[in-house]
Write a protein that holds these residues in place. Structure first.
Motif, PDB file in Angstrom:
ATOM      1  N   LEU A 703       0.830  -1.203   0.000  1.00 17.48           N
ATOM      2  CA  LEU A 703       0.000   0.000   0.000  1.00 17.48           C
ATOM      3  C   LEU A 703       0.869   1.261   0.000  1.00 17.48           C
ATOM      4  CD1 LEU A 703      -2.813  -1.014   2.519  1.00 17.48           C
ATOM      5  CD2 LEU A 703      -2.981  -0.885   0.027  1.00 17.48           C
ATOM      6  N   ALA A 704       2.002   1.186   0.697  1.00 18.06           N
ATOM      7  CA  ALA A 704       2.923   2.331   0.708  1.00 18.06           C
ATOM      8  C   ALA A 704       3.552   2.528  -0.671  1.00 18.06           C
ATOM      9  CB  ALA A 704       4.003   2.121   1.759  1.00 18.06           C
ATOM     10  N   LYS A 705       3.885   1.437  -1.349  1.00 16.97           N
ATOM     11  CA  LYS A 705       4.470   1.546  -2.691  1.00 16.97           C
ATOM     12  C   LYS A 705       3.477   2.134  -3.688  1.00 16.97           C
ATOM     13  CE  LYS A 705       7.799  -2.241  -2.192  1.00 16.97           C
ATOM     14  NZ  LYS A 705       8.195  -3.615  -2.632  1.00 16.97           N
ATOM     15  N   GLN A 706       2.182   1.902  -3.434  1.00 16.44           N
ATOM     16  CA  GLN A 706       1.141   2.454  -4.312  1.00 16.44           C
ATOM     17  C   GLN A 706       0.744   3.870  -3.900  1.00 16.44           C
ATOM     18  OE1 GLN A 706       0.559   0.555  -6.944  1.00 16.44           O
ATOM     19  NE2 GLN A 706       1.926  -0.931  -5.941  1.00 16.44           N
ATOM     20  N   GLU A 707       1.418   4.387  -2.871  1.00 15.98           N
ATOM     21  CA  GLU A 707       1.159   5.728  -2.344  1.00 15.98           C
ATOM     22  C   GLU A 707      -0.280   5.875  -1.825  1.00 15.98           C
ATOM     23  OE1 GLU A 707       2.331   8.529  -5.353  1.00 15.98           O
ATOM     24  OE2 GLU A 707       4.466   8.236  -4.951  1.00 15.98           O
ATOM     25  N   ILE A 708      -0.840   4.763  -1.386  1.00 14.15           N
ATOM     26  CA  ILE A 708      -2.112   4.810  -0.662  1.00 14.15           C
ATOM     27  C   ILE A 708      -1.820   5.047   0.811  1.00 14.15           C
ATOM     28  CG2 ILE A 708      -4.137   3.454   0.018  1.00 14.15           C
ATOM     29  CD1 ILE A 708      -3.848   1.935  -2.660  1.00 14.15           C
ATOM     30  N   LEU A 709      -0.816   4.354   1.318  1.00 15.00           N
ATOM     31  CA  LEU A 709      -0.329   4.545   2.681  1.00 15.00           C
ATOM     32  C   LEU A 709       0.851   5.500   2.647  1.00 15.00           C
ATOM     33  CD1 LEU A 709      -0.257   3.670   5.725  1.00 15.00           C
ATOM     34  CD2 LEU A 709       1.296   1.837   5.009  1.00 15.00           C
ATOM     35  N   ARG A 710       0.788   6.546   3.442  1.00 14.64           N
ATOM     36  CA  ARG A 710       1.845   7.574   3.434  1.00 14.64           C
ATOM     37  C   ARG A 710       2.811   7.348   4.589  1.00 14.64           C
ATOM     38  NH1 ARG A 710       0.265  11.947   0.327  1.00 14.64           N
ATOM     39  NH2 ARG A 710       2.436  12.587   0.573  1.00 14.64           N
ATOM     40  N   THR A 711       3.403   6.168   4.610  1.00 13.71           N
ATOM     41  CA  THR A 711       4.369   5.820   5.655  1.00 13.71           C
ATOM     42  C   THR A 711       5.549   5.116   5.013  1.00 13.71           C
ATOM     43  OG1 THR A 711       2.595   5.534   7.276  1.00 13.71           O
ATOM     44  CG2 THR A 711       4.711   4.565   7.825  1.00 13.71           C
ATOM     45  N   ARG A 712       6.740   5.396   5.510  1.00 15.44           N
ATOM     46  CA  ARG A 712       7.944   4.766   4.972  1.00 15.44           C
ATOM     47  C   ARG A 712       8.299   3.503   5.745  1.00 15.44           C
ATOM     48  NH1 ARG A 712      12.089   9.911   4.205  1.00 15.44           N
ATOM     49  NH2 ARG A 712      10.881  11.032   2.619  1.00 15.44           N
ATOM     50  N   PHE A 713       8.904   2.566   5.003  1.00 16.06           N
ATOM     51  CA  PHE A 713       9.397   1.338   5.607  1.00 16.06           C
ATOM     52  C   PHE A 713      10.914   1.286   5.478  1.00 16.06           C
ATOM     53  CE2 PHE A 713       5.015   0.430   4.883  1.00 16.06           C
ATOM     54  CZ  PHE A 713       4.647  -0.523   5.820  1.00 16.06           C
ATOM     55  N   PHE A 714      11.560   0.706   6.475  1.00 10.25           N
ATOM     56  CA  PHE A 714      12.999   0.520   6.393  1.00 10.25           C
ATOM     57  C   PHE A 714      13.312  -0.456   5.262  1.00 10.25           C
ATOM     58  CE2 PHE A 714      12.638   2.389  10.490  1.00 10.25           C
ATOM     59  CZ  PHE A 714      13.864   2.980  10.769  1.00 10.25           C
ATOM     60  N   THR A 715      14.326  -0.160   4.507  1.00  9.57           N
ATOM     61  CA  THR A 715      14.714  -1.013   3.387  1.00  9.57           C
ATOM     62  C   THR A 715      15.581  -2.174   3.883  1.00  9.57           C
ATOM     63  OG1 THR A 715      16.738   0.231   2.949  1.00  9.57           O
ATOM     64  CG2 THR A 715      14.701   0.995   1.861  1.00  9.57           C
ATOM     65  N   LYS A 716      15.746  -3.185   3.019  1.00 12.26           N
ATOM     66  CA  LYS A 716      16.625  -4.298   3.365  1.00 12.26           C
ATOM     67  C   LYS A 716      18.056  -3.821   3.596  1.00 12.26           C
ATOM     68  CE  LYS A 716      14.120  -8.072   1.104  1.00 12.26           C
ATOM     69  NZ  LYS A 716      14.186  -9.163   0.092  1.00 12.26           N
ATOM     70  N   LYS A 717      18.442  -2.809   2.813  1.00 15.08           N
ATOM     71  CA  LYS A 717      19.789  -2.256   2.980  1.00 15.08           C
ATOM     72  C   LYS A 717      19.949  -1.643   4.366  1.00 15.08           C
ATOM     73  CE  LYS A 717      23.060   1.013   0.905  1.00 15.08           C
ATOM     74  NZ  LYS A 717      23.286   2.002  -0.181  1.00 15.08           N
ATOM     75  N   GLN A 718      18.938  -0.925   4.818  1.00 18.20           N
ATOM     76  CA  GLN A 718      19.000  -0.321   6.150  1.00 18.20           C
ATOM     77  C   GLN A 718      19.032  -1.388   7.245  1.00 18.20           C
ATOM     78  OE1 GLN A 718      15.504   2.240   5.404  1.00 18.20           O
ATOM     79  NE2 GLN A 718      16.740   3.954   6.178  1.00 18.20           N
ATOM     80  N   ILE A 719      18.295  -2.472   7.045  1.00 20.77           N
ATOM     81  CA  ILE A 719      18.329  -3.571   8.017  1.00 20.77           C
ATOM     82  C   ILE A 719      19.713  -4.203   8.038  1.00 20.77           C
ATOM     83  CG2 ILE A 719      17.398  -5.841   8.610  1.00 20.77           C
ATOM     84  CD1 ILE A 719      15.446  -3.583   9.171  1.00 20.77           C
ATOM     85  N   ASN A 720      20.284  -4.451   6.850  1.00 24.15           N
ATOM     86  CA  ASN A 720      21.615  -5.057   6.779  1.00 24.15           C
ATOM     87  C   ASN A 720      22.677  -4.193   7.436  1.00 24.15           C
ATOM     88  OD1 ASN A 720      20.808  -7.402   5.453  1.00 24.15           O
ATOM     89  ND2 ASN A 720      21.007  -6.461   3.421  1.00 24.15           N
ATOM     90  N   GLN A 721      22.509  -2.887   7.344  1.00 26.85           N
ATOM     91  CA  GLN A 721      23.487  -1.972   7.933  1.00 26.85           C
ATOM     92  C   GLN A 721      23.516  -2.009   9.454  1.00 26.85           C
ATOM     93  OE1 GLN A 721      22.351   1.747   6.108  1.00 26.85           O
ATOM     94  NE2 GLN A 721      23.688   1.446   4.331  1.00 26.85           N
ATOM     95  N   LEU A 722      22.513  -2.641  10.052  1.00 24.13           N
ATOM     96  CA  LEU A 722      22.491  -2.767  11.514  1.00 24.13           C
ATOM     97  C   LEU A 722      23.502  -3.798  12.003  1.00 24.13           C
ATOM     98  CD1 LEU A 722      18.625  -2.838  12.143  1.00 24.13           C
ATOM     99  CD2 LEU A 722      20.154  -0.876  12.423  1.00 24.13           C
ATOM    100  N   PHE A 723      24.006  -4.651  11.089  1.00 22.86           N
ATOM    101  CA  PHE A 723      24.846  -5.774  11.482  1.00 22.86           C
ATOM    102  C   PHE A 723      26.248  -5.639  10.903  1.00 22.86           C
ATOM    103  CE2 PHE A 723      20.459  -7.088  11.473  1.00 22.86           C
ATOM    104  CZ  PHE A 723      20.323  -7.780  12.670  1.00 22.86           C
ATOM    105  N   ASP A 724      27.216  -6.051  11.698  1.00 21.45           N
ATOM    106  CA  ASP A 724      28.612  -6.010  11.276  1.00 21.45           C
ATOM    107  C   ASP A 724      28.900  -7.236  10.404  1.00 21.45           C
ATOM    108  OD1 ASP A 724      31.297  -5.721  10.941  1.00 21.45           O
ATOM    109  OD2 ASP A 724      31.832  -5.918  13.062  1.00 21.45           O
ATOM    110  N   HIS A 725      29.300  -7.004   9.155  1.00 23.86           N
ATOM    111  CA  HIS A 725      29.577  -8.094   8.228  1.00 23.86           C
ATOM    112  C   HIS A 725      31.073  -8.361   8.071  1.00 23.86           C
ATOM    113  CE1 HIS A 725      25.457  -6.962   7.177  1.00 23.86           C
ATOM    114  NE2 HIS A 725      25.335  -8.135   6.583  1.00 23.86           N
ATOM    115  N   ASN A 726      31.889  -7.669   8.828  1.00 26.87           N
ATOM    116  CA  ASN A 726      33.338  -7.816   8.703  1.00 26.87           C
ATOM    117  C   ASN A 726      33.833  -9.034   9.475  1.00 26.87           C
ATOM    118  OD1 ASN A 726      33.641  -5.427   7.144  1.00 26.87           O
ATOM    119  ND2 ASN A 726      33.516  -4.217   9.032  1.00 26.87           N
ATOM    120  N   ASN A 727      34.933  -9.596   8.979  1.00 24.61           N
ATOM    121  CA  ASN A 727      35.646 -10.691   9.654  1.00 24.61           C
ATOM    122  C   ASN A 727      34.761 -11.914   9.920  1.00 24.61           C
ATOM    123  OD1 ASN A 727      38.019  -9.041   9.821  1.00 24.61           O
ATOM    124  ND2 ASN A 727      37.128  -8.028  11.632  1.00 24.61           N
ATOM    125  N   LEU A 728      33.837 -12.174   9.026  1.00 20.81           N
ATOM    126  CA  LEU A 728      32.978 -13.343   9.167  1.00 20.81           C
ATOM    127  C   LEU A 728      33.476 -14.457   8.257  1.00 20.81           C
ATOM    128  CD1 LEU A 728      29.394 -11.750   9.173  1.00 20.81           C
ATOM    129  CD2 LEU A 728      30.761 -12.455  11.139  1.00 20.81           C
TER     130      LEU A 728
END
Length: 858
Positions: A703-728
């Protein structure tokens, strides 16, 4: 001549099929002697097992035939499904044991008064009890077929070993745990099966439409319902499970066609900490019998990967918290008659044979370890009081002052699990709060089901292994939104001698011909059911958007916002009072009679603040890509619980539907990328013209993508940025994926109780359930957010601290205007698995009060 030729061809084809079919004996160990008076399955079915898929009526017919011809077999009807199919329980033992079954079960009942443990002698002498449950997922059909073969083997086998075993063992079969789903699957496969065998994995035979046979009539996964008991199949079964109190439970499933065969113990680090280590040891011991049996046939299998033993609502884990040894079996599935796989041609017969093999290895392994299993069960319950005394509190006070339905729902659930809860006989003061005897109950820890109490009330948030196959949090009082307070002193606590039992329904309301009108309060869980009944009978009702006080039976009574007023002067149905009284008594909601429209405080009855309520006509969007589980949850709540009609329409057919006839449209979680651009524009225009659209999880995101709902969602990129991917290293891949996932946990939100969509809620803090990492940003505009996460929101279950911190302060439920219409969106599962009563009412509020608020989005 033509008819003769057709008959000859048909007979030839039938003979060729029969020649390829496997007789029952070929599924069984070689060398056994069978009583030829015991009917084979083919004598009832008219074909060999594995030759075609069996319907539930054919399955039932054979078991009744078997019981009529064998003194070793008893049939019990546990109840009927929503589609009126019979749930069978088949008990197999010696004729002597079956004749004395009631006394055998009574003698070993650990839940009866003054019988919390068996003496060692009686425990040793009592029969071993084995429960085998098949095809809880209706499209995992090899189990139901295997059940017939296992039953025949036990009923007809004249070997001395089997005779001795049955003299000392009671074996219980549940041939089809999900009859409605089973027939849905069989009808699909039978419709698309060719006359010539086709192993092509792309053939329609192997790919069911929406909805699949996995689920029951209401599209619920019954293998998640043992603990929750929202479905009648589970309630029927549990009664008998606790009668038999088995030592071992086999739970037979299917999995992907490219797999092999699995049996537990599974991944041992993912076993729930409340399960005793001895349980895992005995499961591992039984595994050696399965391995040996499969080795003889050179079958591929594995035992310590993929599956866990954590969530106690499954058929293989509920036994573990009830003194039994539950074992999960998973067979690669042809999802039809045959299918090519990486292991070669996978056939239905092959799958059936594997389940027959491990059914018999379960019986054999349990028999060879019977004394250990009996001792384990005895110790499991003998330890209960000792373990309870180690806790720093004695029990729970359960309290709910406004809604008896939710409170009774919790008490009923506990009672079905053989947990005793006692009514208070006097008010009790604890920690500066008085708990009234009329709506407070005490649950003592010191009782046989101590471990199960812990499982239902546990709020653990830290775990040794953070990977979960299913949910990690399911705390029952939080789901019901019932106050549960740990009590560390019982001085002054006065209790009834008898434990709570389901109360009789009451009928207290009566007609008052001189009434100016009637009022009922919205905090009752079934208030939406009553309101819908009235609107369906053209009884006009209004909702109070401002509070007021009226004189009721000579005393002033305050009515909160959300109270429903039925004024006499505007009714046109001549029998409106009779219908109102009957409906309110049926659901058990008291009515207050008012004799004047002039209130003592606040708005009067004729005020414009009392908004007219219209009957909702609701559409649920279904079809390929849409979650059948969440659609089923909404359907179950609205249709079954509240009796609100719900139209379900495939999204691919929506463009041909006149949406103007609907007031509400619901989008649950799903993949909406296949919804056409035309349909998206159609929905947007419909909302702008006055419709109300409700989106849940990815339904809201769409609904947000169709601009019916005027609210933003966190993207997958933003979720991934919460975690340290180094030295794994590569071995950290699965652990990282688990950290990014919310498998199912309970969080706390702060609810705006002044909002019309929150009418009926007494407290601002509300537990919610979520099973995705989809996060809505907190809108900057005021009045849009109905619920937002608290600063420390995690209440029960596992979620990585990075996700918990990101959820904090962000939105859980939002609502705003779209032209003349409304959009309501949430990232939670409001009616999760049919037992999440705490938030389900928000759905009903969205149907009846969606036009009682106005928040234009700027």
């Amino acid at each position: 001549m033509l008819l003769i030729r057709i008959l000859i061809i048909s007979f030839t084809l039938l003979c060729s099929i029969w020649l390829n079919a496997k007789p029952v004996q070929s599924y069984l160990p070689a060398g056994s002697q069978f009583n030829n008076k015991i009917p084979l399955p083919s004598s009832t079915l008219g074909f060999e097992i594995g030759q075609r898929h069996i319907r539930h009526d054919q399955l039932s017919s054979y078991f009744y035939t078997l019981a009529n011809n064998s003194a070793r077999v008893n049939i019990t009807s546990m109840g009927k499904t929503a589609q009126q199919r019979e749930q069978l329980l088949v008990t197999i033992s010696s004729p002597k044991n079956l004749a004395n079954l009631a006394s055998i079960l009574s003698e070993r009942d650990l839940f009866s008064p003054n019988k919390q443990q068996l003496t060692k002698q009686k425990s040793d002498e009592a029969p071993l009890v084995i429960w085998l449950g098949y095809s809880v997922h209706g499209d995992e059909i090899s189990g139901a077929n295997a059940a017939m073969i296992v039953a025949y083997y036990l009923a007809a086998n004249d070997d001395k070993k089997i005779t001795e075993l049955l003299a000392n063992t009671v074996i219980v079969l549940e041939p089809s745990i999900n009859p409605d789903g089973m027939d849905r699957f069989v009808n699909w496969v039978s419709t698309y099966r060719n006359s010539t065998d086709n192993s092509d994995a792309n053939h329609m035979e192997h790919h069911q439409d929406w909805v699949t046979g996995r689920t029951n009539h209401f599209w619920f996964d019954l293998n998640r319902d043992w603990l929750l008991l929202s479905q009648q199949e589970s309630k029927h079964r549990l009664k008998y499970f606790h009668q038999y109190q088995p030592h071992v439970v086999g739970d037979f499933h299917e999995m992907g066609h490219n797999s092999s065969y699995f049996f537990q113990p599974g991944i041992q680090s993912r076993t729930h900490p409340l399960t005793p280590k001895r349980n895992v040891e005995l499961t591992t011991t039984l595994a050696t019998f399965h391995a040996a049996a499969l080795d003889k046939q050179q079958r591929l299998y594995y035992s310590e990967e993929n599956f866990d033993d954590f969530y106690y609502g499954k058929g293989s884990t509920y036994p573990d918290i009830n003194g039994s040894i539950g074992v999960l079996f998973e067979q690669a599935s042809a999802r039809g008659m045959q299918q090519e796989s990486i292991n070669g041609l996978l056939t239905l017969e092959f799958s059936i044979e594997n389940h027959v093999t491990t059914s018999l290895s379960t019986i054999n392994g349990a028999w060879e370890n019977r004394q250990q299993l009996k001792q384990y069960r005895s110790n499991f319950y003998q330890q209960s009081n000792k373990l309870a005394k180690k806790e720093d509190f004695s029990g729970y006070l359960l309290h709910e002052s406004k809604d008896n339905y939710r409170l009774n729902a919790l008490l009923s659930n506990l009672t079905q699990h053989k947990i005793k809860v006692y009514p208070l006989t006097a008010d009790f003061e604890f920690k500066d709060k008085e708990y009234q005897k009329s709506n407070s109950y005490y649950l003592p820890l010191a009782q046989p089901q101590f471990r199960l109490i812990q499982a239902l009330f546990n709020r653990q948030t830290n775990f040794k292994d953070n990977t979960f196959y299913d949910v990690s949090g399911w705390t029952m009082p939080l789901a019901m939104n019932i106050e549960a307070v740990q009590v560390n002193r019982t001085r002054g606590l006065k209790l009834a001698k008898q434990a709570w039992s389901i109360p009789a329904t009451f009928t207290q309301n009566s007609k008052n011909q001189s009434a100016y009108g009637y009022i009922f309060e919205w905090h009752h869980f079934l208030a939406p059911k009553l309101l819908n009944n009235l609107l369906a009978n053209n009884i006009k009702a209004r909702v109070a958007t401002k509070s007021f006080s009226s004189l009721i039976n000579g005393k002033e009574k305050h009515f909160k916002t959300g109270s429903i007023v039925i004024p006499a002067g505007i009714q046109q149905n001549t029998d409106w009072q009779g219908l109102l009284i009957a409906a309110s008594n049926h659901v058990g909601i008291p009515l207050d009679t008012i004799t004047t429209g002039l209130t003592m405080k606040g708005v009067d009855i004729g005020s414009s603040s009392l908004k007219p309520i219209k009957k909702a006509k609701t559409l649920l969007l279904g079809g390929s890509g849409i979650s059948q589980y969440e659609a089923g949850e909404v359907r179950f709540y609205l249709d079954e619980t509240l009796n609100i009609p719900l139209s379900i329409i495939d999204h691919s057919k929506l463009r041909r539907v006149d949406l103007s006839t609907y007031s509400h449209i619901i989008l649950v979680d799903g993949n909406y990328q296949h919804v056409s651009e035309h349909t998206a524009k159609q929905l947007k225009q419909w909302v702008k013209q006055g419709g109300v659209i409700i989106g849940q999880k990815r339904g809201a995101q769409w609904l947000a993508k169709q601009e019916i709902l005027r609210t933003r969602f966190f993207t997958k990129k933003q979720i991934n940025q919460l975690f340290d991917h180094n030295n794994l290293s590569y071995q950290d891949k699965e652990k990282l994926a688990s950290r990014k996932r919310i498998a199912g946990a309970i969080f706390q939100v702060e609810l705006d109780t002044s909002h019309p969509l929150a009418y009926g809620y007494q407290q601002s803090l509300l537990p919610v359930f979520r099973n995705s990492n989809l996060i809505m940003e907190q809108p900057q505009q005021p009045f849009v957010t109905l619920a937002r996460y608290t600063p420390s929101p995690l209440l029960s279950g596992y979620t990585d601290k990075n996700l918990v911190n990101r959820l904090a302060h962000n939105a859980a439920i939002v609502a705003h205007n779209v032209g003349k219409g409304r959009v309501i969106a949430t990232t939670e599962v409001l009616a999760f698995r049919g037992y999440w009563h705490g938030t389900a009412k928000l759905l009903a509020n969205s149907l009846f009060f969606s036009k009682a608020f106005s928040t234009p989005y700027k």
